[in-house]
Design an enzyme around this catalytic site. Structure first.
Site, PDB file in Angstrom:
ATOM      1  N   ARG A 165     -26.337   8.362 -26.723  1.00  0.00           N
ATOM      2  CA  ARG A 165     -27.138   8.437 -26.360  1.00  0.00           C
ATOM      3  C   ARG A 165     -27.825   9.301 -27.008  1.00  0.00           C
ATOM      4  NH1 ARG A 165     -24.062   7.511 -21.635  1.00  0.00           N
ATOM      5  NH2 ARG A 165     -24.941   6.363 -20.650  1.00  0.00           N
ATOM      6  N   ASP A 194     -23.459   2.216 -26.084  1.00  0.00           N
ATOM      7  CA  ASP A 194     -24.396   1.793 -24.799  1.00  0.00           C
ATOM      8  C   ASP A 194     -26.007   1.332 -25.301  1.00  0.00           C
ATOM      9  OD1 ASP A 194     -24.827   2.740 -22.174  1.00  0.00           O
ATOM     10  OD2 ASP A 194     -23.462   4.080 -22.777  1.00  0.00           O
ATOM     11  N   HIS A 273     -22.983  -1.751 -19.860  1.00  0.00           N
ATOM     12  CA  HIS A 273     -23.378  -0.848 -20.638  1.00  0.00           C
ATOM     13  C   HIS A 273     -24.404  -0.921 -21.914  1.00  0.00           C
ATOM     14  CE1 HIS A 273     -23.016   3.251 -18.583  1.00  0.00           C
ATOM     15  NE2 HIS A 273     -22.615   2.672 -18.155  1.00  0.00           N
ATOM     16  N   GLU A 329     -19.505   0.673 -14.080  1.00  0.00           N
ATOM     17  CA  GLU A 329     -20.520   0.742 -14.316  1.00  0.00           C
ATOM     18  C   GLU A 329     -21.437  -0.778 -14.017  1.00  0.00           C
ATOM     19  OE1 GLU A 329     -21.753   5.454 -13.648  1.00  0.00           O
ATOM     20  OE2 GLU A 329     -22.116   4.121 -15.508  1.00  0.00           O
ATOM     21  N   GLU A 472     -26.682  12.254 -22.362  1.00  0.00           N
ATOM     22  CA  GLU A 472     -28.789  12.296 -22.470  1.00  0.00           C
ATOM     23  C   GLU A 472     -29.624  12.958 -22.520  1.00  0.00           C
ATOM     24  OE1 GLU A 472     -25.545  10.624 -20.789  1.00  0.00           O
ATOM     25  OE2 GLU A 472     -26.343   8.893 -19.344  1.00  0.00           O
TER      26      GLU A 472
HETATM   27  C1  ACM Z   1     -19.054   7.041 -16.931  1.00  0.00           C
HETATM   28  O1  ACM Z   1     -18.704   8.317 -16.359  1.00  0.00           O
HETATM   29  N1  ACM Z   1     -19.415   5.970 -16.527  1.00  0.00           N
HETATM   30  C2  ACM Z   1     -17.123   6.711 -17.450  1.00  0.00           C
END
Ligand code: ACM
Ligand code: ZN
Length: 691
Positions: A165, A194, A273, A329, A472
């Site tokens: 990030r 990511d 991601h 995710e 982030e």
């Molecule tokens: C995560 O916090 N997406 C592992």
């Protein structure tokens, strides 16, 4: 967790008899397993000699590490002869009985001897000695005579650094390794890939770092939400922000960490991601086009060729047993409409897209295992069938970890509520913008990585604990350290010290000293001594006329944020700095809260109020309209107050009370609060206080 507090006073009394409890002036973090303080001191001078019986590479590695310390530790590491008057680091095969990382530290007026079965044990004994020296933080002075026997509770004590990030320089990573080692953390998990940027040179795929490592905006938030959002740019473009580690940088980081007994575990995200990969190599996306998804196409064999080639280079750089493959995710919807993914499902007899995810995880696990490595992944890797040898990093609570150990597999506990250090560590209004939440040092420290429902046998598969610092909201290095310290020290002690050795007041006192050491050594920790602490309203229950009275919900509360269900709004308990603490109740369906409190008899009332919380990250906003009305019979209501306002998105976190004051007679009180529908739809309140 809070059991510990009740045990400690009793335990303290018992331990006084042995001369070791946390009331003594012990400065060490993590707290050792057993300390017996004795009479006298040993002086450590600039020229105090160092002896060892370490040999070969282990000796050179220790010597290289010692060079980074001030005198006398950077002096020549001499052959051990049994001479007194110095500091001896001695490998003793019998000392290994306490485990690979155990050590014994004996200090008496004639000298200091650290004994261990391994060089890791010697290293940890040395860390304890360094923290034992008076004055605190110096490397010369005196050390009080004592015998310390020590060993870790868990083999895995980790910290995850998100360098995607916001990229961090190699020097910054090395600096953090120094501090992590001081507190006996032994794993550094690097979140290298990511959407926000790919951070490791891969020779076969140069576009990953020519394009995927650079973006036009420095701050992640601007890039994610702003103009021209979520696009990458070519390296060298004016204003391009980002960076990556060359393979030479990685080798240096890995070697530096190894000298400090820290294993670096790389994370290469898949199947989600991965927007930056698909921008650089669009044929790996289901659409074949960049900027269409963050998920690899699992129907495409090219995806596996790519991942295996990348992992081959990664394995050559990182000797760690584990390779972390992310797994979290992934948006499985993109696979539903992809002909290649559908063909894969048909061919493999799959019914659900979750099986595509586990197909990829299983295949990659097979590849890693064939190369002598183990797969580590976020707890989503359980869905669709757990890969047979995988270790699960349990982040969405403890359930994933519990499932893994019940399936006979290891888990690293890192539940968000205790281990996510990107949350606020103090009253949000006093802090730089963070991800949200409220995770003060005491709460991190309260965590026990062994869930109570596990049997003794199952709990042996709890491999350890990890603190995660996502970045982030953390553009700057100093802010990164601020979020990391001292909370990572609470993770370190939880990972190392036995639960009966844990005691928050004692830890807090030691953490204050550690903060001073960190500051004196160029780090930028949170200023623990000026901690504002919990939301004052949350500290004591509030008494009022509606306490314990029934509440009728004209619009339902959300099941995930039910707090204490129908009792929540009249239980006298106020919320803390985060809406997920079990005191704040959340409403999202029909984008409104609409409740009626029944006082059970007509009463004279003079004030009605309720507090609301705003946290813009997760789209929790103050209401844009509040209406408070009252009735004697539950049919005819009189409006007492009405507020309307625009939602202000520029306040990341705030709290506001909406109320009425006057004189009225009422049995029923209706409280309505509507969310600003253009933003999310959540409203959260904790209590309707009637006086
Ligand atoms: C995560 O916090 N997406 C592992
Ligand atoms: Zn596909």
């Amino acid at each position: 967790m809070y059991r510990i507090k009740h045990i400690i006073p009793i335990l303290g009394l018992l331990l006084l008899g042995w001369g070791c409890n946390q009331e003594t002036d012990v400065k060490v973090i993590p707290y050792p397993q057993s300390i017996t303080e004795e009479e006298g001191y040993f002086p450590i001078k600039e020229n105090t000699p160092l002896y060892t019986n370490l040999q070969g590479e282990e000796k050179s590695r220790m010597a290289a590490y010692l060079q980074s310390l001030p005198a006398p530790f950077n002096g020549e590491l001499q052959e051990e002869t049994g001479a007194e008057g110095g500091i001896t680091l001695k490998i003793t095969p019998t000392a290994q009985e306490g485990g690979d990382e155990s050590y014994a530290l004996n200090i008496n007026p004639k000298g200091v001897v650290i004994e261990a079965g391994t060089s890791a044990g010697l290293f940890y004994g040395l860390q304890t000695l360094l923290q034992w020296i008076e004055p605190a933080g110096q490397t010369t002075g005196t050390v009080r005579a004592a015998t310390i026997q020590d060993a870790p509770r868990f083999a895995y004590r980790g910290f995850m650094m998100d360098v995607s990030r916001h990229f961090r320089s190699k020097e910054f990573v090395l600096k953090q390794i120094d501090a992590l080692a001081r507190y006996k953390i032994n794993r550094l998990h690097l979140h290298l890939t990511d959407a926000a940027g790919w951070r490791i040179e891969i020779k076969q795929y140069p576009r990953l770092t020519e394009l995927g490592a650079w973006r036009p905006a420095e701050r992640w938030k601007d890039w994610w939400q702003g103009e021209g959002k979520r696009q990458y740019c070519e390296a060298g473009t004016p204003g391009a922000y980002g960076g990556y580690y060359t393979q030479e940088d990685i080798r240096e980081i890995v070697a530096y960490a190894a000298e400090r007994h820290i294993t670096v575990i790389p994370e290469i995200e898949m199947p989600g991601h991965s927007e930056e990969v698909l921008a650089a190599y669009p044929t790996l996306a289901c659409s074949g086009k960049p900027y269409t998804s963050g998920e690899f196409c699992i129907g495409n064999e090219e995806t596996f060729t790519f991942l295996e080639n990348v992992l081959t280079e990664v394995m050559a750089l990182f000797p760690s047993e584990y390779i972390h493959i992310g797994g979290d995710e992934a948006n499985r919807r993109v696979w539903e409409s992809c002909p290649k993914c559908r063909a894969r499902m048909e061919q493999e007899g799959m019914k659900e897209t979750s099986e595509l995810q586990s197909y990829l995880i299983h295949r990659i696990e097979g590849f890693l295992n064939a190369h002598g490595r183990q797969l580590l992944g976020w707890d989503e890797i359980i869905e669709g069938g757990l890969a047979p040898n995988a270790t699960v990093m349990s982040w969405r609570g403890e359930e994933g970890g519990i499932k893994a150990v019940r399936a006979g597999q290891k888990t690293v506990m890192t539940p968000g509520a205790y281990c996510y250090l990107d949350t606020y560590q103090d009253a949000p209004l006093t802090q730089p913008e963070a991800m949200g939440g409220y995770l003060p040092l005491e709460k991190v420290y309260s965590y026990d990585p062994v869930p109570q429902e596990l049997t003794a046998e199952e709990s042996r598969l709890v491999y350890g604990i990890q603190g995660n610092l996502w970045a982030e909201y953390i553009p700057g290095d100093e802010q990164y350290e601020y979020m990391m310290y001292p909370r990572i020290l609470a993770i370190a002690e939880t990972g190392w010290s036995q639960p009966e050795r844990k005691d928050y007041p004692g830890f807090h006192a030691r953490a204050l000293q550690a903060v001073e050491w960190l500051q004196a050594n160029g780090y930028h920790p949170f200023d623990l001594k000026n901690e504002a602490g919990r939301r004052p309203e949350a500290l004591t229950p509030v008494a009022h006329k509606a306490l314990g009275k029934p509440v009728v919900y004209n619009a339902p509360y959300n099941a995930t944020y039910a707090a204490q269900g129908e009792k929540t709004l009249t239980d006298g308990l106020r919320g803390d700095w985060t809406y997920s603490d079990g005191a704040w109740q959340g409403f999202i369906s029909s984008q409104r809260m609409d409740v009626v409190v029944d006082l059970e008899e007509v009463a004279d009332i003079h004030s009605i109020e309720a507090d609301f919380i705003q946290v813009t990250g997760p789209e929790v906003y103050l209401p844009c309209e509040v209406v408070i009305s009252a009735s004697e019979d539950g049919k005819a209501y009189t409006e007492l107050a009405r507020y309307t306002q625009d939602v202000d998105r520029n306040q990341p976190v705030c709290f506001k009370t909406y109320g009425w004051q006057g004189d009225a007679k009422a049995r029923y009180i209706r409280y309505e609060a509507r969310s600003g529908q253009q933003y999310g739809g959540w409203v959260f309140t904790d209590e309707i206080i009637v006086k």
